[in-house]
Design an enzyme around this catalytic site. Structure first.
Site, PDB file in Angstrom:
ATOM      1  N   HIS A  11       0.878  -1.188   0.000  1.00 28.41           N
ATOM      2  CA  HIS A  11       0.000   0.000   0.000  1.00 28.41           C
ATOM      3  C   HIS A  11       0.905   1.224   0.000  1.00 28.41           C
ATOM      4  O   HIS A  11       1.672   1.416   0.957  1.00 28.41           O
ATOM      5  CB  HIS A  11      -0.890   0.000   1.237  1.00 28.41           C
ATOM      6  N   GLU A 192      -7.314 -12.388   6.036  1.00 29.09           N
ATOM      7  CA  GLU A 192      -6.299 -11.781   6.908  1.00 29.09           C
ATOM      8  C   GLU A 192      -6.865 -11.876   8.329  1.00 29.09           C
ATOM      9  O   GLU A 192      -6.390 -12.669   9.133  1.00 29.09           O
ATOM     10  CB  GLU A 192      -6.028 -10.323   6.516  1.00 29.09           C
ATOM     11  N   ASP A 270       3.369  -5.113   2.609  1.00 27.12           N
ATOM     12  CA  ASP A 270       2.091  -4.543   3.045  1.00 27.12           C
ATOM     13  C   ASP A 270       2.205  -3.041   3.318  1.00 27.12           C
ATOM     14  O   ASP A 270       1.901  -2.233   2.447  1.00 27.12           O
ATOM     15  CB  ASP A 270       1.565  -5.301   4.282  1.00 27.12           C
TER      16      ASP A 270
HETATM   17  N1  HPA Z   1      -5.224  -4.977   5.453  1.00 26.08           N
HETATM   18  C1  HPA Z   1      -6.325  -4.326   5.091  1.00 26.08           C
HETATM   19  N2  HPA Z   1      -6.308  -3.063   4.673  1.00 26.08           N
HETATM   20  C2  HPA Z   1      -5.151  -2.428   4.615  1.00 26.08           C
HETATM   21  C3  HPA Z   1      -3.983  -3.037   4.972  1.00 26.08           C
HETATM   22  C4  HPA Z   1      -4.025  -4.383   5.417  1.00 26.08           C
HETATM   23  O1  HPA Z   1      -3.016  -5.027   5.755  1.00 26.08           O
HETATM   24  N3  HPA Z   1      -3.010  -2.111   4.799  1.00 26.08           N
HETATM   25  C5  HPA Z   1      -3.581  -0.986   4.327  1.00 26.08           C
HETATM   26  N4  HPA Z   1      -4.886  -1.173   4.219  1.00 26.08           N
HETATM   27 ZN    ZN Z   2      -2.638  -5.102   2.634  1.00 29.02          ZN
END
Ligand code: HPA
Ligand code: ZN
Length: 329
Positions: A11, A192, A270
């Site tokens: 991101h 996740e 990430d």
């Molecule tokens: N998960 C979900 N949304 C997110 C993440 C993540 O790891 N990082 C930035 N937005």
């Molecule tokens: Zn992510």
């Protein structure tokens, strides 16, 4: 020389280092509720995904102009290149900016200023993936896709991120159908914090080609079998999982079991500014904490290029894959 790799789960807003956050805050006359970078870093003690997202969205206030997005992306690309990243597929969260009065054009054009120079400057090829915030409405996602239409030549695909639990993939069926009709590739965060069913739903309802995270597939043997059979890539983020307490300690990470099961795993960063490391740092961390041997590391690097959206340039993919095979540890 670090192992060549592609980064597929990154991101761009999560690459905002404290130093750059304060620099941009000063440049834009934005005040941050932290005295200095040290105090800000103390806030990086997360309990779960939501506690991270709160800070992630708060700090975005400093991103206002095209130049800010350019500086952010250029800083990331320099760091990624130094850690062996040869190709990066970069997420951005336009809704989080549009909500603050920063338009789609500012975000995309700003990022593009850095991405357009990336090969020449850093030796890193790039693509952009636009994410929808799953805790916003389905209508808002459709409006976001509409706002992106003038920039579709710069966007390879769509993704789905932000708070997962309670926001199942099916909520975004319509916008994913519209994205597919526009020729966009599709990925989604799933499994996740959310249950394995969200992974199945992302595949069946949204038609995604890769699953971001996907860690919780390990709770469902039938799903693992399917992911192996269909060669669905998973973009794992080990340091993120520890910081957001999806796994207790890195030594408990299921990555070795996932590779043993035959899953097409990749290792990514990430939100590296928040989770303690960039792509190479994640490789180093799993190598030492999980005792992965050289052939496992090579497999992870190979997978990253196999799972990349490089279908428009198979020659490039072959070149990157050859670099992986030729690499000497
Ligand atoms: N998960 C979900 N949304 C997110 C993440 C993540 O790891 N990082 C930035 N937005
Ligand atoms: Zn992510």
């Amino acid at each position: 020389m670090p192992l060549p790799k592609a980064e597929l789960h990154l991101h761009i807003e999560g690459t905002l280092e404290p130093e750059l956050a304060f620099e941009l805050a000063a440049r834009n006359g934005v005040s941050l509720p932290y005295a200095d970078t040290e105090e800000l870093r103390k806030a990086y003690d997360f309990e779960d995904l939501q506690s991270f997202l709160n800070l992630y969205y708060e700090l975005m206030a400093v991103l206002r102009t095209e130049r800010d997005f350019e500086d952010l992306a250029d800083a990331y690309l320099a760091r990624a290149a130094a850690q062996g990243v040869r190709h990066a597929e970069i997420f951005f969260d336009p809704q989080a900016h549009i909500a603050r009065g920063v338009g789609m054009g500012t975000v995309v054009e700003g990022l593009w200023r850095a991405l357009g120079e990336s090969e020449a400057r850093h030796g890193v090829s790039t693509q952009l993936i636009m994410c929808f915030l799953r805790d916003e409405s389905a209508e808002s996602a459709l409006e976001t896709l509409e706002a992106a239409k003038p920039y579709l030549d710069r966007i390879v695909g769509v993704g789905l991120d932000s708070a997962e639990v309670g926001h199942p993939p099916v909520k975004f069926r319509e916008v994913y159908e519209a994205a597919a009709a526009l020729g966009l590739r599709r990925v989604a965060h799933a499994g996740e914090e959310g249950p394995p069913e969200y992974i199945t739903e992302a595949l069946d309802v949204l038609g995604v080609e890769r699953i971001d995270h996907g860690l919780r597939c390990m709770e469902d043997a039938g799903l693992v079998e399917r992911l192996v059979r269909e060669r669905v890539p998973l973009t794992l983020c080990p340091l993120s999982n520890v910081r957001l307490r999806t796994v207790d300690v890195l030594a408990d990470h299921p990555l070795p079991a996932m590779l043993d099961a035959g899953l097409l795993c990749t290792v990514n960063s990430d939100d590296p500014a928040y989770f303690g490391g960039y792509a190479g740092d994640n490789f180093d961390a799993v190598r030492s904490a999980l005792g992965l041997g050289e052939e496992r590391l090579r497999e992870l690097a190979r997978n990253s290029f196999l799972a990349s959206f490089l279908e428009h340039d198979e020659e490039r993919r072959a070149r990157y894959l050859a670099e992986v095979e030729e690499y000497r540890f």
